[in-house]
Motif scaffolding. Structure first.
Motif, PDB file in Angstrom:
ATOM      1  N   ARG A   1      58.248  19.678   9.627  1.00 52.18           N
ATOM      2  CA  ARG A   1      59.630  19.185   9.670  1.00 52.18           C
ATOM      3  C   ARG A   1      60.473  19.702   8.505  1.00 52.18           C
ATOM      4  NH1 ARG A   1      62.179  15.435   7.060  1.00 52.18           N
ATOM      5  NH2 ARG A   1      60.263  14.688   6.074  1.00 52.18           N
ATOM      6  N   ARG A   2      59.932  19.613   7.320  1.00 58.16           N
ATOM      7  CA  ARG A   2      60.701  20.020   6.139  1.00 58.16           C
ATOM      8  C   ARG A   2      60.902  21.546   6.105  1.00 58.16           C
ATOM      9  NH1 ARG A   2      59.124  18.157  -0.029  1.00 58.16           N
ATOM     10  NH2 ARG A   2      60.847  19.205  -1.127  1.00 58.16           N
ATOM     11  N   VAL A   3      59.866  22.281   6.485  1.00 50.47           N
ATOM     12  CA  VAL A   3      59.962  23.746   6.516  1.00 50.47           C
ATOM     13  C   VAL A   3      60.962  24.180   7.583  1.00 50.47           C
ATOM     14  CG1 VAL A   3      58.697  25.885   6.978  1.00 50.47           C
ATOM     15  CG2 VAL A   3      57.605  24.060   5.659  1.00 50.47           C
ATOM     16  N   LYS A   4      60.847  23.567   8.748  1.00 51.57           N
ATOM     17  CA  LYS A   4      61.756  23.911   9.849  1.00 51.57           C
ATOM     18  C   LYS A   4      63.202  23.592   9.486  1.00 51.57           C
ATOM     19  CE  LYS A   4      61.997  23.541  14.884  1.00 51.57           C
ATOM     20  NZ  LYS A   4      61.376  22.940  16.095  1.00 51.57           N
ATOM     21  N   GLY A   5      63.399  22.475   8.785  1.00 52.11           N
ATOM     22  CA  GLY A   5      64.748  22.110   8.360  1.00 52.11           C
ATOM     23  C   GLY A   5      65.344  23.138   7.425  1.00 52.11           C
ATOM     24  N   LEU A   6      64.532  23.619   6.478  1.00 50.68           N
ATOM     25  CA  LEU A   6      65.018  24.634   5.540  1.00 50.68           C
ATOM     26  C   LEU A   6      65.294  25.944   6.269  1.00 50.68           C
ATOM     27  CD1 LEU A   6      65.744  25.621   2.756  1.00 50.68           C
ATOM     28  CD2 LEU A   6      63.300  25.943   2.268  1.00 50.68           C
ATOM     29  N   LEU A   7      64.417  26.320   7.188  1.00 46.82           N
ATOM     30  CA  LEU A   7      64.642  27.539   7.970  1.00 46.82           C
ATOM     31  C   LEU A   7      65.961  27.465   8.736  1.00 46.82           C
ATOM     32  CD1 LEU A   7      61.089  28.368   9.377  1.00 46.82           C
ATOM     33  CD2 LEU A   7      62.501  29.881   7.963  1.00 46.82           C
ATOM     34  N   MET A   8      66.237  26.309   9.303  1.00 48.90           N
ATOM     35  CA  MET A   8      67.480  26.149  10.061  1.00 48.90           C
ATOM     36  C   MET A   8      68.692  26.272   9.146  1.00 48.90           C
ATOM     37  SD  MET A   8      66.484  23.202  12.874  1.00 48.90           S
ATOM     38  CE  MET A   8      67.997  23.423  13.821  1.00 48.90           C
ATOM     39  N   ARG A   9      68.585  25.727   7.931  1.00 47.35           N
ATOM     40  CA  ARG A   9      69.699  25.850   6.983  1.00 47.35           C
ATOM     41  C   ARG A   9      69.910  27.304   6.559  1.00 47.35           C
ATOM     42  NH1 ARG A   9      67.178  21.258   4.923  1.00 47.35           N
ATOM     43  NH2 ARG A   9      66.465  22.273   3.001  1.00 47.35           N
ATOM     44  N   LEU A  10      68.836  28.083   6.654  1.00 45.12           N
ATOM     45  CA  LEU A  10      68.914  29.496   6.290  1.00 45.12           C
ATOM     46  C   LEU A  10      69.301  30.383   7.473  1.00 45.12           C
ATOM     47  CD1 LEU A  10      65.753  29.691   3.991  1.00 45.12           C
ATOM     48  CD2 LEU A  10      68.145  29.817   3.268  1.00 45.12           C
ATOM     49  N   GLY A  11      69.571  29.749   8.624  1.00 43.97           N
ATOM     50  CA  GLY A  11      70.069  30.506   9.765  1.00 43.97           C
ATOM     51  C   GLY A  11      69.091  30.757  10.881  1.00 43.97           C
ATOM     52  N   TYR A  12      67.920  30.154  10.810  1.00 43.96           N
ATOM     53  CA  TYR A  12      66.905  30.338  11.844  1.00 43.96           C
ATOM     54  C   TYR A  12      66.961  29.152  12.810  1.00 43.96           C
ATOM     55  CZ  TYR A  12      65.015  34.093   8.971  1.00 43.96           C
ATOM     56  OH  TYR A  12      64.861  35.263   8.267  1.00 43.96           O
ATOM     57  N   GLN A  13      67.798  29.262  13.804  1.00 43.88           N
ATOM     58  CA  GLN A  13      68.072  28.147  14.712  1.00 43.88           C
ATOM     59  C   GLN A  13      67.145  28.169  15.926  1.00 43.88           C
ATOM     60  OE1 GLN A  13      70.336  25.764  13.921  1.00 43.88           O
ATOM     61  NE2 GLN A  13      70.800  26.817  12.013  1.00 43.88           N
ATOM     62  N   ASP A  14      66.113  27.327  15.907  1.00 44.77           N
ATOM     63  CA  ASP A  14      65.206  27.171  17.051  1.00 44.77           C
ATOM     64  C   ASP A  14      64.726  28.505  17.621  1.00 44.77           C
ATOM     65  OD1 ASP A  14      65.231  24.378  17.049  1.00 44.77           O
ATOM     66  OD2 ASP A  14      67.155  24.357  18.083  1.00 44.77           O
ATOM     67  N   MET A  15      64.201  29.335  16.760  1.00 44.61           N
ATOM     68  CA  MET A  15      63.755  30.654  17.169  1.00 44.61           C
ATOM     69  C   MET A  15      62.247  30.691  17.409  1.00 44.61           C
ATOM     70  SD  MET A  15      65.817  33.214  14.621  1.00 44.61           S
ATOM     71  CE  MET A  15      67.585  33.480  14.767  1.00 44.61           C
TER      72      MET A  15
END
Length: 205
Positions: free
Chosen positions: A86-100
């Protein structure tokens, strides 16, 4: 590195790709890290692919330059599990990785990494995540702009210092162990197989 292992390394052919893999990727091969960068001469890439062909280690070609190629080596299931945290995915999303999907994430990272290496873009902070670094340290690095760290080893540490120092020591022990195994005549393919079998046994227990 102990004096004994240092002397072994001095007597090795450091251009040998198998020696390079032992030196650069020991934590990954031994199972205490989920991914690793491997930088090799372009003419060694096919040999790396051959070594990894029937192993539990996957690869992704991240950057090809005039003389050298950078590959991301990783344990697929472990990296996927880490990136879905959850925390890793949240950071990835903030960095522009949207549900990839993982391949899409790799492609975006590849583009950003190439732009950074060419000097046209800033450092892609997601690199720490794709290398399996603890998310709290990646977040700490971003928030502090690389400053105010508690310790620097394989990465800059911002939390759980004693735990990370022990982990870095394990990485060094892994490197020394692999160097000794290769020096005593085991091929890097055999070493990868040995640790792969150990992981399977541990998973079955």
């Amino acid at each position: 590195m102990s004096q004994e292992v240092f002397e072994i390394v001095q007597g090795m052919n450091l251009k040998d790709i198998r020696i390079q893999m032992a030196l650069q990727c020991a934590p990954l091969i031994t199972g205490i890290k989920i991914s690793n960068l491997l930088i090799v001469q372009n003419n060694n890439v096919d040999q790396v692919k051959k070594i990894l062909k029937d192993s539990n280690i996957s690869y992704y070609v991240l950057l090809i330059r005039e003389k050298k190629t950078t590959l991301l080596l990783y344990k697929s299931s472990q990296l996927l599990k880490y990136l879905s945290d959850r925390r890793v995915k949240g950071l990835l999303m903030r960095l522009g990785y949207q549900d990839m999907e993982i391949t899409q994430m790799f492609e975006l990272f590849k583009t950003r990494y190439a732009a950074y290496m060419d000097g046209s873009k800033s450092f892609p902070h997601e690199m720490g995540l794709f290398l399996g670094y603890p998310v709290e340290d990646v977040e700490g690095f971003i928030e502090n702009e690389g400053r105010n760290y508690l310790y620097t080893g394989y990465w800059k540490v911002y939390e759980n210092l004693s735990k990370k120092v022990k982990l870095f020591k394990q990485f060094e022990i892994a490197k020394e162990t692999l160097i000794q195994m290769v020096a005593y005549g085991l091929s890097i393919e055999d070493v990868i197989d040995i640790y792969s079998d150990n992981e399977q046994l541990e998973a079955a227990v």
